[in-house]
Write a protein that holds these residues in place. Structure first.
Motif, PDB file in Angstrom:
ATOM      1  N   ILE A 219       0.849  -1.186   0.000  1.00  0.00           N
ATOM      2  CA  ILE A 219       0.000   0.000   0.000  1.00  0.00           C
ATOM      3  C   ILE A 219       0.890   1.242   0.000  1.00  0.00           C
ATOM      4  CG2 ILE A 219      -1.721   1.333   1.274  1.00  0.00           C
ATOM      5  CD1 ILE A 219      -2.819  -1.221   2.366  1.00  0.00           C
ATOM      6  N   PRO A 220       0.753   2.113  -0.978  1.00  0.00           N
ATOM      7  CA  PRO A 220       1.580   3.334  -0.988  1.00  0.00           C
ATOM      8  C   PRO A 220       1.226   4.230   0.189  1.00  0.00           C
ATOM      9  CG  PRO A 220      -0.143   3.459  -2.653  1.00  0.00           C
ATOM     10  CD  PRO A 220      -0.203   2.061  -2.107  1.00  0.00           C
ATOM     11  N   HIS A 221       2.237   4.835   0.792  1.00  0.00           N
ATOM     12  CA  HIS A 221       1.988   5.724   1.926  1.00  0.00           C
ATOM     13  C   HIS A 221       1.713   7.124   1.406  1.00  0.00           C
ATOM     14  CE1 HIS A 221       1.981   6.501   6.183  1.00  0.00           C
ATOM     15  NE2 HIS A 221       2.767   7.540   6.013  1.00  0.00           N
ATOM     16  N   PRO A 222       0.520   7.677   1.659  1.00  0.00           N
ATOM     17  CA  PRO A 222       0.212   9.009   1.127  1.00  0.00           C
ATOM     18  C   PRO A 222       1.183  10.064   1.636  1.00  0.00           C
ATOM     19  CG  PRO A 222      -1.772   7.915   1.933  1.00  0.00           C
ATOM     20  CD  PRO A 222      -0.604   7.098   2.400  1.00  0.00           C
ATOM     21  N   ARG A 223       1.432  11.054   0.804  1.00  0.00           N
ATOM     22  CA  ARG A 223       2.268  12.177   1.222  1.00  0.00           C
ATOM     23  C   ARG A 223       1.572  12.936   2.349  1.00  0.00           C
ATOM     24  NH1 ARG A 223       1.995  15.239  -4.383  1.00  0.00           N
ATOM     25  NH2 ARG A 223       1.399  13.112  -5.002  1.00  0.00           N
ATOM     26  N   PRO A 224       2.314  13.680   3.161  1.00  0.00           N
ATOM     27  CA  PRO A 224       1.680  14.415   4.270  1.00  0.00           C
ATOM     28  C   PRO A 224       0.931  15.639   3.788  1.00  0.00           C
ATOM     29  CG  PRO A 224       4.038  14.871   4.213  1.00  0.00           C
ATOM     30  CD  PRO A 224       3.784  13.803   3.170  1.00  0.00           C
ATOM     31  N   ASP A 315      -3.783  10.604  -0.760  1.00  0.00           N
ATOM     32  CA  ASP A 315      -2.638  11.273  -1.365  1.00  0.00           C
ATOM     33  C   ASP A 315      -3.079  12.403  -2.285  1.00  0.00           C
ATOM     34  OD1 ASP A 315       0.420  11.049  -1.910  1.00  0.00           O
ATOM     35  OD2 ASP A 315      -0.477  11.134  -3.908  1.00  0.00           O
ATOM     36  N   ALA A 316      -4.132  12.179  -3.054  1.00  0.00           N
ATOM     37  CA  ALA A 316      -4.620  13.214  -3.969  1.00  0.00           C
ATOM     38  C   ALA A 316      -5.134  14.427  -3.200  1.00  0.00           C
ATOM     39  CB  ALA A 316      -5.721  12.639  -4.858  1.00  0.00           C
ATOM     40  N   CYS A 317      -5.788  14.188  -2.065  1.00  0.00           N
ATOM     41  CA  CYS A 317      -6.249  15.310  -1.231  1.00  0.00           C
ATOM     42  C   CYS A 317      -5.061  16.107  -0.700  1.00  0.00           C
ATOM     43  CB  CYS A 317      -7.097  14.787  -0.074  1.00  0.00           C
ATOM     44  SG  CYS A 317      -8.708  14.125  -0.558  1.00  0.00           S
ATOM     45  N   HIS A 318      -4.052  15.411  -0.213  1.00  0.00           N
ATOM     46  CA  HIS A 318      -2.869  16.095   0.301  1.00  0.00           C
ATOM     47  C   HIS A 318      -2.134  16.847  -0.803  1.00  0.00           C
ATOM     48  CE1 HIS A 318      -2.547  13.337   4.102  1.00  0.00           C
ATOM     49  NE2 HIS A 318      -3.514  14.239   4.179  1.00  0.00           N
ATOM     50  N   ALA A 319      -2.121  16.283  -2.011  1.00  0.00           N
ATOM     51  CA  ALA A 319      -1.468  16.952  -3.134  1.00  0.00           C
ATOM     52  C   ALA A 319      -2.121  18.293  -3.454  1.00  0.00           C
ATOM     53  CB  ALA A 319      -1.494  16.058  -4.373  1.00  0.00           C
ATOM     54  N   GLU A 320      -3.408  18.407  -3.160  1.00  0.00           N
ATOM     55  CA  GLU A 320      -4.128  19.668  -3.373  1.00  0.00           C
ATOM     56  C   GLU A 320      -4.072  20.581  -2.153  1.00  0.00           C
ATOM     57  OE1 GLU A 320      -5.195  20.705  -6.087  1.00  0.00           O
ATOM     58  OE2 GLU A 320      -5.460  18.957  -7.378  1.00  0.00           O
ATOM     59  N   GLY A 321      -3.317  20.167  -1.124  1.00  0.00           N
ATOM     60  CA  GLY A 321      -3.188  21.006   0.064  1.00  0.00           C
ATOM     61  C   GLY A 321      -4.297  20.849   1.071  1.00  0.00           C
ATOM     62  N   LEU A 322      -5.120  19.807   0.924  1.00  0.00           N
ATOM     63  CA  LEU A 322      -6.256  19.589   1.815  1.00  0.00           C
ATOM     64  C   LEU A 322      -5.873  18.658   2.961  1.00  0.00           C
ATOM     65  CD1 LEU A 322      -8.947  18.883  -0.919  1.00  0.00           C
ATOM     66  CD2 LEU A 322      -8.814  20.967   0.463  1.00  0.00           C
ATOM     67  N   GLU A 387      -1.476   6.505  11.064  1.00  0.00           N
ATOM     68  CA  GLU A 387      -0.155   6.051  10.615  1.00  0.00           C
ATOM     69  C   GLU A 387      -0.186   5.447   9.220  1.00  0.00           C
ATOM     70  OE1 GLU A 387       2.994   2.495  11.428  1.00  0.00           O
ATOM     71  OE2 GLU A 387       2.022   3.347  13.205  1.00  0.00           O
ATOM     72  N   ARG A 388      -1.039   4.454   9.009  1.00  0.00           N
ATOM     73  CA  ARG A 388      -0.994   3.707   7.757  1.00  0.00           C
ATOM     74  C   ARG A 388      -1.534   4.515   6.586  1.00  0.00           C
ATOM     75  NH1 ARG A 388       0.091  -1.775   8.895  1.00  0.00           N
ATOM     76  NH2 ARG A 388       1.655  -1.635  10.543  1.00  0.00           N
ATOM     77  N   TYR A 389      -2.532   5.348   6.812  1.00  0.00           N
ATOM     78  CA  TYR A 389      -3.126   6.106   5.712  1.00  0.00           C
ATOM     79  C   TYR A 389      -2.840   7.599   5.806  1.00  0.00           C
ATOM     80  CZ  TYR A 389      -5.454   1.818   4.343  1.00  0.00           C
ATOM     81  OH  TYR A 389      -5.707   0.525   3.923  1.00  0.00           O
ATOM     82  N   ASN A 390      -2.081   7.992   6.812  1.00  0.00           N
ATOM     83  CA  ASN A 390      -1.621   9.382   6.932  1.00  0.00           C
ATOM     84  C   ASN A 390      -2.766  10.384   6.945  1.00  0.00           C
ATOM     85  OD1 ASN A 390       0.613  10.917   7.413  1.00  0.00           O
ATOM     86  ND2 ASN A 390       1.224  11.142   5.293  1.00  0.00           N
ATOM     87  N   VAL A 391      -3.919  10.000   7.522  1.00  0.00           N
ATOM     88  CA  VAL A 391      -5.000  10.968   7.657  1.00  0.00           C
ATOM     89  C   VAL A 391      -4.632  11.983   8.737  1.00  0.00           C
ATOM     90  CG1 VAL A 391      -6.695   9.273   6.906  1.00  0.00           C
ATOM     91  CG2 VAL A 391      -6.348   9.654   9.336  1.00  0.00           C
ATOM     92  N   ASP A 392      -5.323  13.097   8.746  1.00  0.00           N
ATOM     93  CA  ASP A 392      -4.916  14.240   9.561  1.00  0.00           C
ATOM     94  C   ASP A 392      -5.765  14.448  10.804  1.00  0.00           C
ATOM     95  OD1 ASP A 392      -2.900  15.179   7.543  1.00  0.00           O
ATOM     96  OD2 ASP A 392      -4.729  15.250   6.334  1.00  0.00           O
ATOM     97  N   GLY A 393      -6.783  13.632  10.974  1.00  0.00           N
ATOM     98  CA  GLY A 393      -7.587  13.782  12.172  1.00  0.00           C
ATOM     99  C   GLY A 393      -8.794  12.874  12.145  1.00  0.00           C
ATOM    100  N   LEU A 394      -9.407  12.739  13.315  1.00  0.00           N
ATOM    101  CA  LEU A 394     -10.580  11.887  13.472  1.00  0.00           C
ATOM    102  C   LEU A 394     -11.682  12.684  14.151  1.00  0.00           C
ATOM    103  CD1 LEU A 394      -8.776   8.704  14.847  1.00  0.00           C
ATOM    104  CD2 LEU A 394      -9.599   9.047  12.515  1.00  0.00           C
ATOM    105  N   ARG A 395     -12.852  12.650  13.554  1.00  0.00           N
ATOM    106  CA  ARG A 395     -14.037  13.222  14.197  1.00  0.00           C
ATOM    107  C   ARG A 395     -14.770  12.066  14.866  1.00  0.00           C
ATOM    108  NH1 ARG A 395     -19.714  11.953  13.321  1.00  0.00           N
ATOM    109  NH2 ARG A 395     -20.955  13.775  13.775  1.00  0.00           N
ATOM    110  N   VAL A 396     -14.945  12.126  16.162  1.00  0.00           N
ATOM    111  CA  VAL A 396     -15.501  11.014  16.925  1.00  0.00           C
ATOM    112  C   VAL A 396     -17.008  11.180  17.020  1.00  0.00           C
ATOM    113  CG1 VAL A 396     -15.416   9.722  19.081  1.00  0.00           C
ATOM    114  CG2 VAL A 396     -13.346  10.799  18.193  1.00  0.00           C
TER     115      VAL A 396
END
Length: 713
Positions: A219-224, A315-322, A387-396
């Motif tokens: 699985i490719p690791h998305p950019r930050p 990764d595509a979202c991060h590439a757009e700065g999101l 960690e694995r998908y490099n998401v930026d937060g969780l809404r609980v």
């Protein structure tokens, strides 16, 4: 066969609780005795690491073979004959354990922070042999077998060994990524069930329920995402999306993760949003739950593609700065028979007592937050997505339902805590640990609580008695302001406090202002559908309300479709009504949201002190008769200010005086009544001069509109 021990019959009947005690190699005197169970085999040889071949005796017609290796070695292969075919295979019962003693120690105390590295199904090479290691928690089971494509779904073939406090494991040589599997469990009272893997990293599309072996290394690791994207002093404008109904294609087919990656991030960025938030992406059996009843907490839903393709979307979202936020559901889970409920024949993940373990509203089960293994499972899951998908937060989701033992229960239908109170002490402890571990390991990430009560310090540090969330959804603001804006303007003076009240507590938490999916379903109408008046007034009301929202302290969240004034309620089974953008009035709302986002991002006064009372000052609070409000937003630099004036009446007001802190020119940087947005184009010709010893602006207030003005120095 008549002289076989009892455990031999337990093997062939598929009920042996400790198969390694009988199967595989065993030293007996000076010999190594091998026992193998290979159903349907007519002949089996054991070939040791010296090449010596030993014919194993068939001691039971079901396929049980026994023999002594010639050289006493414990390393060997099996050669099995099935009719005219001969197959070389590895014996899973000759391999060492998967879990280390240290793993078992951490699992026992519930502090294994990388649970996902050990439990579940992991392709691996053990003693030079490729296969898959399977590990599952089932402490009350009598026997657990792994079944799948690799063994004809026959529970007799691969019974597992139990380690520590009920962790069952087995290395299956020859199993490969892509194999489907489940755990076949005999409960403490002899009941038999097949369960999906709680730690599965991929799963079948409903109505199928098997787990799928995944090679995570592929699985490719998305950019930050950009640094500090979640900081309190940065703009945060969130576009909330249900991936299955944002857009559809063909005959109402879902877009894939790859389809979405090519369109959604660019769309959100072009509209000026800083984040996207996905409704739960965990695997779930029922489309109508929108993902809020997950059965695969570690698996991105297969509805839209593979885990690797989901990573591509991030990764595509991060590439757009999101930034990317995920809805996360640790508050409850469905009772589907293949899921977590009654997992090992007992209430393992949930409370046994339905007064604690079942939600009356949703018919779902409640996690037992007092059980260390359950808390470990949930906290590890949160860390997994970061960690694995490099998401930026969780809404609980549904935090209020977790905090209160009597949530949505009648008197006598709940069990008090040990002090006699209604607070769920174990859930509080879990939430604090969750936030502590998330921010310790991912300091640039964030968390947000959907919490609808007055529980104190939800978004304050754990060290100071808070729950530790980064943000809290402001459900009160949403309820009060929608109640206000839905009234005919002639009656709004009686609801004046609905606008004012939110500012009495606006800085008690780090708030997000949510216009979420919950506000556009179940007969509530769309946001546009709540607006009173004729067609022009409805759209003007909506423009004014959106202007009010973006001028108000707090981060912003808007559900998909709201940005172009979706007319009907949201339907998860079909696409948004994109054709509405062909109409000028809907295109005007779309343009307004783009410009409001740009203004919010580019004006520090509108975001730097979003969560600080120093960033806000009322200018007009008492003009209920005219439905007018005015306030200043302030940045960290005292000279960075923005005046927001909202006229919630259909009247035009001329020479309307508003006090401001500076003399000189104030530039009108946005007017929601501009013709470009579908308005009447009433305004102040782009600028106004503040005059007097106590500086004032003499403004023309457009009907049902919001104005933003900034001083020029």
């Amino acid at each position: 066969m008549t002289n076989l021990p009892a455990e031999a019959y337990a093997i062939v009947e598929g009920r042996h609780s400790d198969p390694f005690h009988y199967l595989g190699p065993h030293k007996e005197a000076d010999k190594t005795v091998v026992r193998a169970f290979l159903p349907e085999a007519v002949k089996v040889d054991a070939i040791d690491d010296h090449g010596a071949t030993t014919a194993l005796e068939r001691v039971h017609d079901a396929g049980l073979f026994v023999g002594a290796l010639a050289n006493g070695s414990t390393k060997y292969q099996l050669r099995a004959r099935y009719g005219d075919r001969s197959i070389d295979l590895e014996d899973p019962y000759r391999f060492p354990p998967i879990l280390t003693e240290f793993d078992l120690y951490l699992l026992g105390e519930g502090t294994h922070q990388r649970l996902y590295d050990k439990l579940g199904a992991h392709p691996m090479v053990l003693e030079g042999v490729s296969g898959v290691g399977f590990v599952v928690l089932a402490p009350n089971a009598k026997r657990v077998s792994v079944v799948g494509d690799f063994n004809f779904w026959d529970a007799r073939r691969h019974p597992m060994r139990v380690r520590g406090a009920g962790y069952w494991e087995l290395f299956v040589p020859g199993a490969t990524p892509g194999d489907h599997y489940k755990f076949d469990i005999i409960g403490p009272h002899g009941q038999l069930t097949q369960k999906s893997d709680p730690m599965a990293f991929a799963a079948e599309l409903r109505p199928s329920t098997a787990s799928i072996v995944l090679d995570e290394t592929r699985i490719p690791h998305p950019r930050p995402a950009p640094d500090h994207i979640n900081a309190l002093n940065r703009p945060m404008s969130i576009y909330e999306v249900h991936l299955g109904s944002w857009r559809r294609k063909g005959d109402n087919d879902w877009l894939t993760y790859r389809d979405l990656a090519e369109t959604l991030p660019r769309y959100a960025r072009d509209l000026g949003f800083t984040h996207v938030e996905f409704l739960p992406v965990n695997e779930h059996p029922f489309d109508g739950s929108w993902g809020y009843q997950p059965t695969g907490m570690y698996a991105p839903t297969s509805r839209f593609g593979t885990p690797a393709e989901f990573a591509w979307l991030i990764d595509a979202c991060h590439a757009e700065g999101l930034g990317v936020l995920l809805d996360w559901v640790p508050g409850h889970f469905p009772d589907d028979p293949h899921g977590l409920g009654n997992f090992d024949g007992t209430a393992l993940y949930e409370h046994a007592n339905p007064l604690q373990g079942r939600h009356m509203d949703w018919g779902t089960l409640i996690y037992n937050y007092g059980r260390t293994e359950v808390v470990n499972f949930l906290v590890s899951n949160a860390l997994f997505w970061l960690e694995r998908y490099n998401v930026d937060g969780l809404r609980v989701d549904a935090v209020a339902s977790m905090l209160y033992l009597d949530y949505s229960r009648e008197a006598g239908a709940w069990i008090p805590n040990k002090y006699g109170g209604r607070e769920n002490i174990e859930a509080v402890s879990f939430l604090r640990r969750f936030n502590t571990e998330v921010f310790a390991k991912f300091p640039n990430a964030t968390t947000a609580a959907e919490e609808s009560t007055a529980w104190p310090q939800v978004s304050r540090p754990v060290d100071f008695g808070g729950l530790g969330f980064g943000y809290k959804w402001n459900m009160g603001w949403m309820h009060d302001t929608l109640n206000y804006i839905s009234k005919d303007p002639i009656y709004r003076k009686y609801q004046h406090n609905d606008i004012l009240f939110g500012l009495q507590y606006a800085f008690s938490e780090n708030f997000v202002l949510p216009l979420s999916h919950d506000e556009v379903v179940h007969g509530k109408k769309s946001i546009l559908g709540r607006m009173p008046g004729d067609d022009w007034q409805r759209f003007a009301n909506l423009r004014a309300y959106y202007g009010f929202m973006f001028g108000h302290p707090g981060k912003k969240l808007m559900f998909m479709g709201c940005e172009f004034a979706q007319e009907r309620e949201w339907n998860h089974d079909r696409s948004l009504d994109w054709h509405l953008l062909e109409q000028d009035k809907h295109a005007g709302i779309h343009s307004l949201i783009r410009d409001l986002n740009e203004l919010y991002r580019n004006q520090p006064a509108l975001h730097e002190l979003d969560c600080d009372p120093a960033g806000f000052e009322w200018m007009i609070t008492d003009d209920a008769g005219n439905n007018v409000f005015a306030w200043l937003r302030k940045g960290a630099n005292p000279r960075t200010q923005c005046l927001v004036v909202v006229n919630f009446s259909p009247n035009v007001y001329h020479d309307y005086c508003v006090r401001v802190p500076f003399t000189g020119t104030w530039r009108e940087v946005l007017n929601s009544d501009a013709a470009h947005y579908g308005g009447s184009n009433v305004g102040n010709s782009g600028e106004v001069i503040a005059k007097g010893l106590v500086p004032e602006l003499s403004l023309t207030l457009p009907p049902l509109a919001a104005l933003f003005l900034v001083p020029e120095f």
